[in-house]
Design a protein around this motif. Structure first.
Motif, mmCIF file in Angstrom:
data_model
loop_
_atom_site.group_PDB
_atom_site.id
_atom_site.type_symbol
_atom_site.label_atom_id
_atom_site.label_comp_id
_atom_site.label_asym_id
_atom_site.label_seq_id
_atom_site.Cartn_x
_atom_site.Cartn_y
_atom_site.Cartn_z
ATOM 1 N N HIS A 304 36.503 46.437 28.633
ATOM 2 C CA HIS A 304 36.982 45.373 27.496
ATOM 3 C C HIS A 304 37.306 44.362 28.114
ATOM 4 O O HIS A 304 37.659 44.265 29.364
ATOM 5 C CB HIS A 304 37.606 46.019 26.255
ATOM 6 N N ALA A 305 37.491 43.310 27.322
ATOM 7 C CA ALA A 305 37.931 41.844 27.806
ATOM 8 C C ALA A 305 38.303 41.124 26.602
ATOM 9 O O ALA A 305 37.888 41.423 25.308
ATOM 10 C CB ALA A 305 36.728 41.148 28.518
ATOM 11 N N ILE A 329 40.388 34.378 30.622
ATOM 12 C CA ILE A 329 39.829 35.490 30.152
ATOM 13 C C ILE A 329 40.239 36.727 30.915
ATOM 14 O O ILE A 329 40.348 36.620 32.272
ATOM 15 C CB ILE A 329 38.206 35.698 30.076
ATOM 16 N N GLU A 330 40.579 37.750 30.186
ATOM 17 C CA GLU A 330 41.312 38.967 30.904
ATOM 18 C C GLU A 330 40.228 40.233 30.865
ATOM 19 O O GLU A 330 39.801 40.753 29.829
ATOM 20 C CB GLU A 330 42.563 39.617 30.280
ATOM 21 N N ASN A 331 39.541 40.523 31.792
ATOM 22 C CA ASN A 331 38.596 41.704 31.980
ATOM 23 C C ASN A 331 39.417 42.862 32.291
ATOM 24 O O ASN A 331 40.539 42.926 33.190
ATOM 25 C CB ASN A 331 37.492 41.484 33.165
ATOM 26 N N LEU A 337 33.567 39.246 33.412
ATOM 27 C CA LEU A 337 32.813 38.079 32.782
ATOM 28 C C LEU A 337 33.745 37.093 33.315
ATOM 29 O O LEU A 337 34.553 36.826 33.383
ATOM 30 C CB LEU A 337 33.320 38.444 31.185
ATOM 31 N N PRO A 338 32.674 35.954 33.605
ATOM 32 C CA PRO A 338 33.216 34.646 33.911
ATOM 33 C C PRO A 338 33.752 33.843 32.657
ATOM 34 O O PRO A 338 33.681 34.289 31.507
ATOM 35 C CB PRO A 338 31.976 33.911 34.258
ATOM 36 N N VAL A 339 34.674 32.715 33.202
ATOM 37 C CA VAL A 339 35.155 32.059 31.986
ATOM 38 C C VAL A 339 34.266 31.356 31.124
ATOM 39 O O VAL A 339 34.270 30.997 29.837
ATOM 40 C CB VAL A 339 36.106 31.075 32.453
ATOM 41 N N ASN A 340 33.116 30.848 31.498
ATOM 42 C CA ASN A 340 32.044 30.146 30.665
ATOM 43 C C ASN A 340 30.620 31.049 30.753
ATOM 44 O O ASN A 340 30.708 32.281 31.224
ATOM 45 C CB ASN A 340 31.604 28.804 31.333
ATOM 46 N N VAL A 341 29.699 30.510 30.004
ATOM 47 C CA VAL A 341 28.576 31.205 29.851
ATOM 48 C C VAL A 341 27.333 30.523 30.355
ATOM 49 O O VAL A 341 27.398 29.251 30.781
ATOM 50 C CB VAL A 341 28.207 31.732 28.443
ATOM 51 N N PRO A 347 32.294 31.087 39.193
ATOM 52 C CA PRO A 347 32.335 32.354 39.816
ATOM 53 C C PRO A 347 32.928 33.522 38.753
ATOM 54 O O PRO A 347 33.611 33.330 38.155
ATOM 55 C CB PRO A 347 33.371 32.083 40.919
ATOM 56 N N ALA A 348 32.119 34.518 38.861
ATOM 57 C CA ALA A 348 32.543 35.671 38.172
ATOM 58 C C ALA A 348 33.540 36.630 39.010
ATOM 59 O O ALA A 348 33.545 36.613 40.230
ATOM 60 C CB ALA A 348 31.396 36.600 37.936
ATOM 61 N N PRO A 349 34.513 36.910 38.219
ATOM 62 C CA PRO A 349 35.641 37.642 38.967
ATOM 63 C C PRO A 349 35.209 39.101 39.385
ATOM 64 O O PRO A 349 34.248 39.556 38.948
ATOM 65 C CB PRO A 349 36.681 37.716 37.838
#
Length: 366
Positions: A304-305, A329-331, A337-341, A347-349
């Motif tokens: 979840h995030a 965002i906390e994954n 999930l990256p911060v944007n779409v 960069p995806a974490p």
């Protein structure tokens, strides 16, 4: 004053207006921002981002009164990236195989339709928004993921917003973008595959939306289903509501994205329920969009995030605005999930890690 700001925030893309007319109108939006995104464990990126507050578009629409209460209208709307001057891709069959890549030339990927209506309602033909798009747009302060809003998509990104080869019916009380009173929308769309083949149902879309809306509050629920060879069936459900509270427009949004079989690229999940609390808080000549979102996925790790996004939009005029946004965002577990779409997500974490970012930009509509 507050109601006017909310209407401008939620439907800024109307630009030149969607009221009845007997002429042709050119409309559009251009939006660019400087953004800095960071993914924990994967680094950061500073870049020029198109559409930080408003998706970029250019289009033509027109309407003709036919007499006896009948009318016809059309709209052709193309998306583009102003930082490069290139157009965006479209899709011709609601399937992954239907990508239309023109090498950066403009396509009418956002909308391409003709409609006829009267006191009995309205029929629309062409490429249009699926019913489950509208709650995601209307009840998200960041408008379906523009900038830092939005929720994750599970299983398909081909028909989560629009469908090609569609036929739609709207009950009386709906104009090209908004509905009032008790309303409903029905859509079917075709993948246009030959009959008698294993793929004949691929790309078929069916959707329904029902709701009630007044100038001060509204609520609606919708679902769209797409046949998909990869996931068997992609089902998007969305619903929510909004109310004018004097100091702000308060919103709630919830839904679920579901696939008919596990998706290996998404850690074998099949369901992604989500909910969001949001608001447009009025502040002088502008407003503060704020949203808290939670999305989960039924993969083996129960990933979840959660995401918090807020910003400020200052209207220099009816057409031009300056804005800034921050999001974090906390994954958890397998989500990354990256911060944007979209293509400019940054960069995806690493899985289970956080991402954050900010932007500063300008938006102009015409």
């Amino acid at each position: 004053m507050h109601a006017r700001i909310a209407a401008a925030a939620c439907t800024a893309f109307l630009a030149a207006g969607a009221s009845a007319q007997s002429s042709v109108t050119v409309f559009g939006a251009i939006d660019l921002a400087i953004a800095h995104y960071k993914g924990e464990g994967t680094g950061s990126k500073t870049h020029l981002v198109p559409g930080g507050n408003q998706n970029n578009r250019i289009g033509v629409r027109g309407r003709e009164d036919l007499g006896g209460g009948l009318y016809a209208w059309f709209e052709l709307e193309a998306g583009y990236s102003p930082d490069t001057g290139t157009g965006l891709n479209s899709n011709n069959n609601n399937q992954e195989t239907g990508l239309v890549n023109t090498g950066g030339a403009l396509t009418f990927n956002r909308r391409s339709l003709v409609a006829i209506g009267g006191g009995w309602g309205e029929l629309r033909f062409g490429r249009d928004y699926v019913p489950s798009f509208w709650p995601l747009y209307i009840y998200d302060p960041f408008r379906t993921g523009v900038g830092f809003g939005g929720v994750t998509i599970l299983g398909s990104t081909v028909t989560n917003l629009r469908a090609s080869n569609s036929i739609g019916y709207f009950t009386p009380g709906c104009d090209p973008y908004l509905c009032r009173g008790l309303f409903a929308q029905v859509m079917i769309a075709f993948g246009e595959n030959p009959s008698g083949t294993p793929q004949e149902d691929n790309g078929k879309v069916a959707g329904l939306r029902v709701g009630y809306a007044t100038p001060t509050w509204e609520a609606s629920i919708a679902q769209s289903r797409t046949r998909n060879d990869t996931v068997r069936e992609f089902t998007q459900t969305s619903g929510g509501g909004a109310v004018e509270a004097g100091f702000a427009r308060l919103m709630v949004l919830a839904g679920e994205n579901r696939t008919g079989r596990p998706v290996a690229a998404l850690n074998n999940g099949t369901r992604a329920p989500f909910w969001q609390l949001g608001a447009l808080v009025y502040a002088g000549a502008g407003y503060v969009p704020i949203a808290y979102t939670r999305v989960s996925r039924n993969d083996p790790q129960d990933s979840h995030a959660t995401k918090l996004a807020f910003g400020y939009v200052y209207n220099l005029s009816k057409r031009t605005a300056l804005y800034t946004t921050y999001a974090h965002i906390e994954n958890r577990n397998a989500l990354a999930l990256p911060v944007n779409v979209g293509a400019d997500a940054g960069p995806a974490p690493l899985p289970g890690r956080s991402a954050s970012g900010w932007d500063v930009g300008v938006r102009h509509t015409f």
